[in-house]
Motif scaffolding. Structure first.
Motif: not given
Lengths: 332, 332
Positions: A98, A101-102, A105, B4-5, B8-11
């Motif tokens: 994860y 993924f982050a 992203a 969790r998906l 999701m953090p990130g963008a």
């Protein structure tokens, strides 16, 4: 098998859509720019080794899809993930995926909108990505024309060098000592590919006639362009830019630097064809993103000569490789 | 894991996008109607038995994604498939899966634009589907309001009945003799789900406040709506329409018809909440698609009573089930 997917019967594909024989499928809409749509799975033991740090697996699953969008001259819009994992998968390992993924992203500025999770015997990470082409028409594999120049972004062979170090390090595990900083950078080239999104868009604007991301290997992927465009190409081997870190540790990771650069897969650079008079502007535009654009060959009429679609010359003599690139399940 | 998906953090997810905590993610665009985006994997031995006719696996992989689009009131636009299979997979089996893809694409009027193929230890079929909401806003799980009526399309328990027959027939293999035509129809309910696309769009137009497709089980899926809407529901057990074929062979496939109907998964009917005065028009609209719309309960203020989000009553007494529905890997 991918060929069958391309020729799928069922609901007819409208003229406003292009099947995924290209890097991504294209969906033209009445309103707004065309959409790009792509999917890619990464399977444990096949596409990644289960003992790499797990965040790399997560990162790469997104990055390889973004590279398909880059090869059309597009911009990622959003992504979804399907995550299949054994029930007993370590929670820390999942968390690290994860994290990957982050990271991807964020780096790719691509909102990851969530996805689906399921139990399965082995890890399979599938990413579907939606993109758009806000400024130009999507650049297809089918547009190369005789007389165009063949160009590539960046440098080649680094990802394969990294993969070989990784395979050897499974036994010895001290890459920095054995290979120094070049070795660490090669590992990064394999584990954290950088999709050429900005370069792809600039190449599209500069008049690219055909484009593909180099995932199977340079010669193999140029072959895909030839096949879809109905042309041939001649490539000058010594013009292909070699990864400088690969050259620095070449004696430890390959018997043949040139072969590694021309046939090793997963560099995720772009190969592009351009009308000759567009090259200068295109090179300047790509240079603005911090990477070089290099002219490596020419596009020829298919009837102009016999033999392989992609002819590689070194000192005027044809170079032959045992395999032009990564061979997929039943061919891709 | 799905939780969790969702987080999701990130963008950062822009305000114009809705993560896939709903049946599908929503992407609002400056131009044209909102897009819907969904992904689902089917794993051999987990989501389908490897000895079912392979075309059903292909068909179902597309159909379950279309059902997610239906639950938003949308229309499928295009689909991609990622097909992971062992290298030694029988070619006839693969061809049959492709036949199933084609049947579903045609039935669902959804162009299948191609996809990705990869080697893996076990069959994994992942479908990503893009849809749009041309006529209404997407119907979310979060819109149910106290006072709304709770309704369902079609009838329940048939898919679970079919699954049980299939499991038993692995030993005896003569469903028609043992269960007659009702048994064959139950098998079809399990193997060839019919996403309620037209009904979903008509419900959206008729003013649906929340909607979900019943994949986990009716009580479990109504619970998802309660959670996202911040409400509770009371359902009258005897109002829930039971599959007539399940009733016909009930003594052979279940100890408790009502429990099978209320908690068995994969009926892929729609559960929907509507303002009371919208029910009549909605029922007439859905009837035009050949299936009934039945009122089974009411939406309540979350503070109005203690206890479970979804209260099931039979003769005025609460009914409890061992499990409200299919339990996913780490919960879905």
């Amino acid at each position: 098998m991918a060929e069958r997917l391309r020729l799928m019967p069922g609901a007819e594909i409208p003229e406003t859509m292009l099947g995924i024989g290209d890097d991504a499928a294209v969906i033209e809409r009445r309103e707004g720019p065309p959409l790009l749509f792509t999917i890619d799975s990464m399977v444990e033991d096949v596409h990644f080794l289960p003992d790499i740090p797990a965040e790399y697996a997560g990162y790469k699953a997104l990055a390889i899809n973004a590279s398909d969008i880059a090869a059309m001259g597009g911009r990622p819009l959003a992504a979804l993930v399907s995550f299949v994992a054994p029930r007993q998968t370590d929670v820390e390992w999942l968390d690290a995926v994860y994290d990957g993924f982050a990271q991807a992203a964020s780096f790719l500025e691509t909102p990851l909108l969530g996805g689906d999770t399921a139990v399965g015997p082995r890890i399979v990470l599938t990413v579907a990505m939606l993109g758009s082409c806000p400024d130009t028409a999507p650049v297809l594999r089918s547009g190369a024309r005789p007389g165009d120049v063949v160009c590539v972004t960046g440098r080649f062979g680094g990802a394969t060098g990294g993969l070989r170090i990784l395979a050897m390090e499974r036994l010895i595990r001290k890459p920095e000592e054995d290979y120094g900083h070049p070795g660490l950078r090669l590992l990064d080239r394999h584990l954290k590919p950088q999709p050429r999104l900005e370069a792809g868009r600039r190449l599209a604007k500069a008049g690219a006639t055909a484009m593909i991301d180099v995932s199977d290997g340079l010669v193999a992927d140029l072959g895909h362009v030839c096949e879809r465009s109905g042309v041939k190409m001649t490539v000058e081997a010594m013009s292909v830019p070699i990864d400088v870190d690969l050259e620095a540790v070449a004696d430890k990771v390959t018997h043949n630097v040139l072969e590694t650069a021309l046939t090793g897969g997963e560099d995720f650079e772009l190969a592009v064809t351009l009308p000759p008079d567009a090259f200068k502007k295109a090179a300047a535009a790509v240079k603005g993103t911090g990477i070089p654009l290099t002219r490596i060959g020419v596009v020829e009429d298919a009837a102009s000569r016999e033999g392989d679609d992609v002819l590689v010359l070194q000192d005027g003599e044809p170079v032959r490789f045992a395999q032009p690139g990564w061979i997929h399940f039943e061919g891709k």
